[in-house]
Every structure is written in C-alpha cells, then in structure tokens.
Motif scaffolding. Sequence first.
Motif, PDB file in Angstrom:
ATOM      1  N   ARG A  68     -12.520  -0.261 -12.007  1.00 27.85           N
ATOM      2  CA  ARG A  68     -13.005  -0.763 -13.303  1.00 27.85           C
ATOM      3  C   ARG A  68     -11.902  -1.435 -14.121  1.00 27.85           C
ATOM      4  NH1 ARG A  68     -16.215   4.287 -13.393  1.00 27.85           N
ATOM      5  NH2 ARG A  68     -18.371   3.716 -12.917  1.00 27.85           N
ATOM      6  N   SER A  69     -10.641  -1.190 -13.764  1.00 20.02           N
ATOM      7  CA  SER A  69      -9.550  -1.840 -14.492  1.00 20.02           C
ATOM      8  C   SER A  69      -9.350  -3.280 -14.023  1.00 20.02           C
ATOM      9  CB  SER A  69      -8.250  -1.047 -14.306  1.00 20.02           C
ATOM     10  OG  SER A  69      -7.919  -0.943 -12.928  1.00 20.02           O
ATOM     11  N   LEU A  70     -10.059  -3.698 -12.992  1.00 20.89           N
ATOM     12  CA  LEU A  70      -9.938  -5.041 -12.441  1.00 20.89           C
ATOM     13  C   LEU A  70     -11.163  -5.875 -12.809  1.00 20.89           C
ATOM     14  CD1 LEU A  70      -8.779  -4.015  -8.851  1.00 20.89           C
ATOM     15  CD2 LEU A  70      -7.307  -4.731 -10.736  1.00 20.89           C
ATOM     16  N   SER A  71     -11.019  -7.175 -12.721  1.00 19.07           N
ATOM     17  CA  SER A  71     -12.161  -8.049 -12.963  1.00 19.07           C
ATOM     18  C   SER A  71     -13.079  -8.027 -11.748  1.00 19.07           C
ATOM     19  CB  SER A  71     -11.680  -9.474 -13.224  1.00 19.07           C
ATOM     20  OG  SER A  71     -11.116 -10.031 -12.039  1.00 19.07           O
ATOM     21  N   GLY A  72     -14.284  -8.586 -11.909  1.00 21.77           N
ATOM     22  CA  GLY A  72     -15.233  -8.619 -10.803  1.00 21.77           C
ATOM     23  C   GLY A  72     -14.700  -9.380  -9.610  1.00 21.77           C
ATOM     24  N   GLY A  73     -14.052 -10.509  -9.857  1.00 20.60           N
ATOM     25  CA  GLY A  73     -13.490 -11.293  -8.758  1.00 20.60           C
ATOM     26  C   GLY A  73     -12.359 -10.577  -8.050  1.00 20.60           C
ATOM     27  N   GLN A  74     -11.523  -9.876  -8.823  1.00 16.45           N
ATOM     28  CA  GLN A  74     -10.414  -9.125  -8.209  1.00 16.45           C
ATOM     29  C   GLN A  74     -10.936  -7.990  -7.337  1.00 16.45           C
ATOM     30  OE1 GLN A  74      -8.314  -8.161 -11.848  1.00 16.45           O
ATOM     31  NE2 GLN A  74      -6.747  -9.735 -11.462  1.00 16.45           N
ATOM     32  N   ARG A  75     -11.939  -7.267  -7.838  1.00 19.41           N
ATOM     33  CA  ARG A  75     -12.536  -6.192  -7.029  1.00 19.41           C
ATOM     34  C   ARG A  75     -13.133  -6.748  -5.744  1.00 19.41           C
ATOM     35  NH1 ARG A  75     -14.603  -4.449 -12.058  1.00 19.41           N
ATOM     36  NH2 ARG A  75     -16.662  -5.266 -11.545  1.00 19.41           N
ATOM     37  N   GLN A  76     -13.790  -7.879  -5.873  1.00 23.17           N
ATOM     38  CA  GLN A  76     -14.445  -8.473  -4.700  1.00 23.17           C
ATOM     39  C   GLN A  76     -13.429  -8.879  -3.639  1.00 23.17           C
ATOM     40  OE1 GLN A  76     -16.871 -12.103  -5.362  1.00 23.17           O
ATOM     41  NE2 GLN A  76     -18.622 -10.761  -4.977  1.00 23.17           N
ATOM     42  N   ARG A  77     -12.321  -9.426  -4.066  1.00 20.35           N
ATOM     43  CA  ARG A  77     -11.309  -9.866  -3.100  1.00 20.35           C
ATOM     44  C   ARG A  77     -10.592  -8.685  -2.446  1.00 20.35           C
ATOM     45  NH1 ARG A  77      -7.834 -13.748  -6.550  1.00 20.35           N
ATOM     46  NH2 ARG A  77      -9.000 -12.840  -8.275  1.00 20.35           N
ATOM     47  N   LEU A  78     -10.330  -7.612  -3.218  1.00 20.91           N
ATOM     48  CA  LEU A  78      -9.717  -6.426  -2.614  1.00 20.91           C
ATOM     49  C   LEU A  78     -10.668  -5.779  -1.607  1.00 20.91           C
ATOM     50  CD1 LEU A  78      -7.877  -4.650  -5.582  1.00 20.91           C
ATOM     51  CD2 LEU A  78      -6.885  -5.910  -3.671  1.00 20.91           C
ATOM     52  N   ALA A  88       0.099  -9.483  -8.150  1.00 22.93           N
ATOM     53  CA  ALA A  88       1.006  -9.675  -9.276  1.00 22.93           C
ATOM     54  C   ALA A  88       0.605  -8.800 -10.469  1.00 22.93           C
ATOM     55  CB  ALA A  88       1.013 -11.155  -9.688  1.00 22.93           C
ATOM     56  N   ALA A  89      -0.697  -8.744 -10.737  1.00 23.61           N
ATOM     57  CA  ALA A  89      -1.172  -7.906 -11.843  1.00 23.61           C
ATOM     58  C   ALA A  89      -0.917  -6.433 -11.570  1.00 23.61           C
ATOM     59  CB  ALA A  89      -2.662  -8.154 -12.070  1.00 23.61           C
ATOM     60  N   LEU A  90      -1.117  -6.006 -10.342  1.00 25.03           N
ATOM     61  CA  LEU A  90      -0.875  -4.607  -9.994  1.00 25.03           C
ATOM     62  C   LEU A  90       0.615  -4.272 -10.048  1.00 25.03           C
ATOM     63  CD1 LEU A  90      -3.351  -4.114  -6.994  1.00 25.03           C
ATOM     64  CD2 LEU A  90      -3.588  -3.257  -9.322  1.00 25.03           C
TER      65      LEU A  90
END
Length: 599
Positions: free
Chosen positions: A476-486, A453-455
């Motif tokens: 780097r434009s994502l949070s740590g949790g978002q990076r981890q899930r991707l 949704a954010a993307l």
Amino acid sequence: MHLRDLPHPDPGDPDVRNGFRYLVWLGRMQLRGQAASLLWGLVWMLPIGLLPIPIGMAVQAVVDKDGGRLALAGGLLLVLGVLLTLGDSMLHKAAVTNWLVAASRTQQLLARKAAELGSVLTRRVAAGEVVAVSTGDVEKIGWFVESFSRCTAALVSAVVVCVSLLFYAPELGLVVALALPLLALAPLPLLPKAARRADEQRAKAGRATELASDTVAGLRVLRGIGGEELFLSRYRSASQEVRQAAVKSARMWALIAALQRALPGLLLISVVWYGVSLARDGRISVGELVTVYGSVTFLLMPLQHFAEIAMAYSFSKPSAKRAARVLALQRSTSGTGAEPAAPGGDLVDPASGVDAPAGLLTAVVCGDPDTAGRLAERLGGHPAEAGDEESALLGGVALDELPLGRARAQVLVQDKDPVLLSGTLAELLDVPSSGKVSATAALDAAQCGDVLAALAQASADDSGDPMRTHITEKGRSLSGGQRQRLALARSLVTDPEVLVLDEPTSAVDSHTEARIAEGVKRLRAGRTTVVFTSSPLLLDRADRVVLVADGKAAAVGRHRELLHAEPEYRAVVTRETEEEQAVALRAALDKIDELEETA
C-alpha cells in the motif's frame, strides 16, 4: 503431540461430510492429547471432590477431641493438595496444547485448500467468509476440541462423588444424585436460540469485515472520487447491526449464565436445610454434614464444565460446518492422472478454443474483463465456475489431472490485481523458481528502476539497498503501477513453463509499457507466455493474437492484420464506438470513391 512439533508435517485428510463429523475427526486425530487432558483432569478434579472427606473428618475429630484422627485428616489434606496442584498445572498445559493443535490443524487445512484452489476459492466462497472461518471459527473449533476431555473428566468426577455420597450419606446423596442431571440439562432448551443469535452476529460481523477490507483496498480510488463518506456510512451501518446482534446474543447467554448460578445455589440451600434437619434428629453427624456440604459445593464445578461444553458445541458446530464447507471444495478431479512425457507443449482451452503454441508470446483480447479473468483461471488449471467441466490441456494432458505441485510448476497465473505480501523486496522475490532468471533480470524486464530508487531512499537501515527495504502489507505504500511491476518481476523470477498474465500493465504509462513489452518478450524467449490485454503496445509485440468474442475464439492473427480485418477487434483495441466505426468506414469508402474518380 508437542507444540514444538507444530506445524503438522501432514494435517491429514479431514472428514468434511458435515460439521459434526469434522469435529469428531479432529478429536480422533489427537487421541493422545485428549487422553492426557482427561488423565490430568481427573488428577485435578478428584482430589477437589474428595477434599470434603478429610475436612469433615477433621471437624468431627475436633468435636470428638480425637487428635489421631485430626492428624490423619491433615495428612490426607496435604496429599490431596499436592495432587490437585500437580493436576491443575499439567491440565492447563495439556488443554492449551490440545487447543493449539486443533486450531493449527484446521488453519493448515484451510491454507492447503487455498493453495489448491487459488483465486477460485473466493469465487465460490465470499472473501469475508474465508477470513471469518480462518480466524474466529478456528478459535471456536479449537475451544470445543480442547474442552471435550476436560468436561469428560468433570463428568467422571461428578459420578464418583455422587456414588460416594450415596454410600456415605444415603438420604442426602440420593437428593444430590437426582437433582444433578436435572440441573445439567436445564439450560439445554435455551442453547439453540442462543446459538442462532450468535451465528447471526458472526454472519453480520463477516459482512462488516468484508466491507472494511474492500474499503481499505480501494481507499485511493475512493479519495479520488470523494466516496469516503458513502463507504464510511455503509460501514457505520454494518457496525451498528453487528452491535445490536451482539447485544441480543449477550442477553441470551446472560440468561443461561444466570440459570447456571441460580439453580445450583437452590440445590445447595436445599441440601443444607435438609442436612441440618437430619443432624438435629441425630441421623447424621456434624462432620458428615460438613462433608456433604463440601461435596455439593464441589459439584458446582462440574456443572459449569457441562455448561461450557454445551456452549462450546453450540458455537463450534456452525463454525465446523462452515470450515467443512470450505474444505470440501475440490478441483474438478483428484489430480492423480499421468504427467506429460516431457515438459512443454501447446496450452489449449477446449471450452473457448483459445490456444497458445509452445515457446510463443500469445496475446488474448476480450471485450469483457470478467470473461478474460475466467479464461485466465481456466488456462491455469482452475475451473472458474462450479459448472466448468473442461480443463485446459498442456501438451494434450488436462491440467486438473496433473498432481497439484506439477500443475503449479508448469503454469503460473498472475491475476489482474496481484497481492504483495509484507516483507523486504528480497523476501518478495524469494519464490520457487527454475533458477534461470535472476531477480536483477526480472526487475529490469519489468522496468522497476524507479521503484528500486524509491525503495533505496526509504531503506530503514540507511544501507541504500532496495532489496532490504520493507514493503508494507499489499504494497500500500507503493503506487498502483509500482505494485503491478513488482508483481510482474516476481512472476518472471518464477520462470514457469507457461506464464499467464492478466492485464499486467493496466496501471503503467505508455512509454514504460512499451519497454515492459520488449523486456518480457526478451526474457521469456522460448517459453510459452499468454497475456490478456487490449493494449496496442503489447499486442504489437505478440507473436500471435487471439480475439475472444462471446466466450469463444473468433479470430487469430497478428495485431495489425486483425486491426484491419476484424471490426470487433478494432473496436476493443482502439475503443471506438459503433458510430465512430461507421464514420470511419464512410470516410474510407468516400476516399476509395474519390480515388476511383481520379483514376
């Protein structure tokens, strides 16, 4: 080789015994390019060296009022001008090609080595060192390989001109022939010191680069704890050290450059002075004096090339040594052993005793995160330390005995800090895979709904399609949790036979973590999955749990069984201190005593 043929289909098997042998190997790998550069270098330099002959002939023809010789001199000048123009343009093309081919070969070899060793590479070599080798050192290596053939052409041209002078004007030619080698060798005593200073500058620049990389990577954390100024002061100090080292290095190279200008100038003055005295005595003509002067002026150019090759070698030798050191790193074996009769089988680490039965979700609990990281690397077929001799076994076959491509297809390790490359989300998920797991299914299992949704809102083309949204470098434009899930979704898309995950949900809230645990177990059903974690939510959904203590498997069971039976396991999972455990144990004993008294 033409530039359109890059990258190399196969960069070759380099000689990495030392830096010099690596440079020799690089030159040998592009002999045709070196020969072309040498040929065009001669086509360019020899006409320049021969230009003084028609010029002197023309001057003498004017003195003698000989129109025929003047016309002949003009014709020779035209021919030589055409040749040197052609040689100059073709030499430039050949030289640039040689530089790019050598640099590309080295970069491909480094990339291949990084793919072979994975994250173990930065365990054996500092990250800043790897960055410096793949950037600045590659340029210096390419510079030497490219300049070698040009300097060879300069040497041949200088010898031809000196021999010609000996026949044309023996007295002046002898002076030039004796002085030229001395002038070429004069800067050599200064080169080792200059090279050491340049190497010191490069080492300090590598440390500053590594510090900057670490600072940028941890910028969010630094801002959270107010540590920006501390790291900024450290980087400022490192930058000043680089500047001071650069000034010291520049001073030495400036001294060498001054010698390269002053000494040939003295030779030219000496030759002119001696030549004028010979012309006054009538021992040489004016035209011959002009020819000798022009030839000596030409010889200044080969001298500059000699200085360049000496400088290039001084810079490239330590660079080649560092590149050879990285390229010499090997897996524990050659990886030419037999493959399993069929895919699958239990994954076992003999060093620790940790095993992961085929088709099950196995969770591994380690009190020490570093131990967990090293164990994850070993399970992926990467010996984490140079002394690790035992490789993990898949179906009874050592992973480091498998061909590299086969080992990578069988076992995938996701680090605790996975890297997201820049590009669109579709490109991020476009990885080698079995084709059985779609990107949609992987994103759903990794609970990436809010990320999508954010993307979609950040879509640059207003299409609202998150798959077309650009993700910045390292996410780097994502949070740590978002990076981890991707990163988890990317690993799930790959769908390897064995998937090893190191703390895949450490930056995710508990509700999302519970859904991820269910999604991973559902999507990986029938596949072998190993998760290094201390999260009760993940542990409770694992088919089996292995407790690792002091680097060895200490207990195996289900989460709830171990929670009751193993105090050490309970301490890691619940994060209880020894005092809290003692209090809980006393309370339990008091409760038992109370029940017994009641009974």
